[in-house]
Enzyme design. Structure first.
Site, short mmCIF file in Angstrom:
data_model
loop_
_atom_site.label_atom_id
_atom_site.label_comp_id
_atom_site.label_asym_id
_atom_site.label_seq_id
_atom_site.Cartn_x
_atom_site.Cartn_y
_atom_site.Cartn_z
N ASP A 351 0.95 -1.30 0.16
CA ASP A 351 -0.01 -0.01 -0.02
C ASP A 351 1.05 1.09 -0.11
O ASP A 351 1.80 1.18 0.84
CB ASP A 351 -0.97 0.01 1.23
CG ASP A 351 -2.14 0.90 1.32
OD1 ASP A 351 -2.20 1.62 -0.10
OD2 ASP A 351 -2.92 0.60 2.07
N ASN A 359 -2.71 12.51 -3.26
CA ASN A 359 -3.81 13.24 -4.35
C ASN A 359 -4.21 14.45 -3.76
O ASN A 359 -4.35 15.37 -4.63
CB ASN A 359 -4.94 12.25 -4.37
CG ASN A 359 -4.74 11.18 -5.03
OD1 ASN A 359 -3.80 11.21 -6.13
ND2 ASN A 359 -5.34 9.94 -5.36
N ASP A 368 -2.33 9.66 -10.48
CA ASP A 368 -2.35 8.66 -11.50
C ASP A 368 -0.75 8.29 -11.91
O ASP A 368 -0.22 7.30 -12.32
CB ASP A 368 -3.15 8.88 -12.72
CG ASP A 368 -4.61 8.97 -12.32
OD1 ASP A 368 -4.88 8.45 -11.28
OD2 ASP A 368 -5.30 9.21 -13.18
N GLU A 395 -4.76 2.51 -4.49
CA GLU A 395 -3.20 2.60 -4.49
C GLU A 395 -2.53 1.34 -3.67
O GLU A 395 -1.38 1.09 -3.10
CB GLU A 395 -2.92 3.66 -3.41
CG GLU A 395 -3.16 3.27 -1.87
CD GLU A 395 -4.47 3.74 -1.46
OE1 GLU A 395 -4.66 3.97 -0.39
OE2 GLU A 395 -5.29 3.62 -2.32
#
Length: 480
Positions: A351, A359, A368, A395
């Site tokens: 993770d 983000n 992205d 993620e």
């Protein structure tokens, strides 16, 4: 070939579906054909052995011996090899059609039947079959006449042949027959029978004294013409197929069998050429070749499309590593395989640390781009064909490592951490480092059919949770 002769043709229909038999039989019987029936492969072979049909309609899926087997058997038998076989099938699969032509079929009709299509295809093959039979009959007749001539020469010092009988035989044959004078360098025509006149439109008076090359006109670049020239130079027999043109300019394919005739001293004095119009056969062959080329192209395009679809179905569109669906299928497959082989299976769950804050701080487009680079970094560590890198969700990433104990999986996990650290992707909002990091959990089990693969997922997930709890940017697993 007239319609009346076609209507007297014998057609054998082979199908185990009574409704189909009745439908085709009524349809063809109304057309004037003589129709016989068989419901399985063995009965069909008995019917064919009893009386040879002119055309066979053969269903692929019949009991005892399927359609492919029946057709293969017929093509291996000299007596039945020339019978046209039209395959019938409820499926319109390319592979089925290809196999039908490979075993010797001449055409293919799919169910449900369309009346005009069935009649057109059957009538075409009936005409070709009856024409072939007539040609064979004429050839046999000519051979008998040649044997009579040879016998007369054997028993008489001066060959005496019934000129009228021989003239009638040659005049009656469907084939074109010409005789050329081999004592002249240009081999001029000295005789042409009515069959030649019907075939070409030229009378004997128009062609006498000419070389046969006028039939090709300017179309001289043909391999058959070169072979014919070599045959004459070497004074031997040959059989060729060339493109010729009738008097009205229409092209036709001409199959020519050329034989030298020697005098008592052994010198070649004449050439006898037997000509057969094989245009319909040639057109059918060209159509078959076009069809096979089309099938080959379609197969290639289908393969490319299937490859593309398979790739799209199994890859994550953003990161271009395996997607969750592919992960689930691969894990299930490896679980079953390794449960039989009694070998370990390891799973790494990873993770990206504080990715939501990434983000929020840099925007989703940058997020992205981060996911793509992390996926590439993980993939650069994985080299074995059986190993799989997948985007597990959001993620999260997962790495399946078959035949791998905990120690080996830990080494892979540590390399992944190092690769991601070396990216040095800025992450100012991270509470661990100033760059992007990752937390990893490694699970290892010995698969058995008594437990589910979710056991391994839960185990790796627990260690991932522990890695986050201990401060992130690390790997947690069983003690090695």
């Amino acid at each position: 070939m007239n319609l009346q002769s076609c209507e007297k043709a014998d057609i054998l229909i082979i199908d185990d579906q009574i409704d189909n038999l009745r439908l085709l039989s009524n349809l063809l019987a109304k057309r004037g054909y003589r129709v016989r029936q068989a419901v399985d492969g063995e009965m069909a072979l008995i019917a064919i052995d009893t009386e040879t049909p002119d055309v066979i309609l053969l269903d692929i899926k019949i009991p005892r011996l399927d359609g492919y087997g029946v057709c293969s058997y017929l093509k291996k038998n000299e007596k039945t090899a020339e019978i046209p076989v039209i395959f019938l099938s409820a499926f319109d699969e390319i592979l089925e059609k290809t196999k039908a032509f490979e075993v010797g079929g001449v055409d293919y009709i799919t169910k449900p039947y369309h009346t005009q299509e069935v009649l057109a295809r059957v009538e075409t093959q009936v005409k070709l079959s009856l024409l072939h039979q007539k040609l064979q009959s004429n050839n046999r007749y000519l051979k008998r006449q040649l044997k009579l001539s040879e016998a007369a020469q054997e028993f008489h010092a001066q060959p005496q042949i019934d000129a009228y009988l021989l003239h009638q035989a040659i005049a009656a044959t469907y084939n074109g027959i010409i005789i050329t004078d081999a004592t002249h360098s240009d081999n001029p025509i000295i005789y042409a029978n009515p069959g030649f006149e019907r075939m070409t439109g030229y009378s004997l008076e128009e062609v006498k004294g000419k070389n046969c090359r006028f039939l090709q006109g300017s179309d001289r670049e043909q391999s058959g013409i070169l072979e014919l020239h070599n045959c004459i130079q070497e004074k031997r027999e040959c059989s060729i197929t060339v493109r010729n043109y009738r008097k009205d300019g229409i092209l036709f394919w001409n199959e020519v069998s050329l034989s030298p005739v020697k005098d008592e001293s052994g010198q070649v004095v004449y050439y006898i050429g037997v000509q057969t119009d094989v245009t319909q056969r040639k057109l059918a062959e060209e159509e078959r070749q076009r069809y096979e080329a089309s099938v080959h192209k379609m197969n290639r395009e289908l393969h490319e499309l299937n490859t593309k679809l398979h790739r799209l179905a199994n890859l994550d569109g953003l990161t271009e590593v395996a997607n969750r669906r592919c992960f689930d299928e691969t894990l299930e497959h490896e679980w079953r395989r390794l449960s039989r082989e009694k070998q370990p299976l390891s799973l790494i769950l990873g993770d990206i640390d504080y990715f939501k804050l990434y983000n929020d701080n840099y925007g989703h487009l940058s997020g992205d781009d981060c996911l793509k680079k992390v996926a590439q970094a993980i993939s650069s560590v994985i080299h074995r064909p059986a190993d799989l890198v997948a985007r597990y969700g959001g993620e999260e990433f997962a790495i399946i490592l078959p035949n791998t104990p905990t120690s080996g999986a830990m080494q892979v996990a540590q390399k992944i951490l190092e690769e991601i650290r070396q990216l040095q992707l800025p992450h100012k909002a991270s509470k661990v480092q100033s760059y992007v990091t990752m937390s990893l959990g490694v699970g290892t089990v010995l698969p058995t059919l008594g437990i589910s693969e979710t056991t391994l997922i839960n185990q790796a997930d627990e260690f991932l949770f522990q890695a986050k709890k201990e401060g992130r940017d690390r790997v947690v697993s069983y003690p090695v």
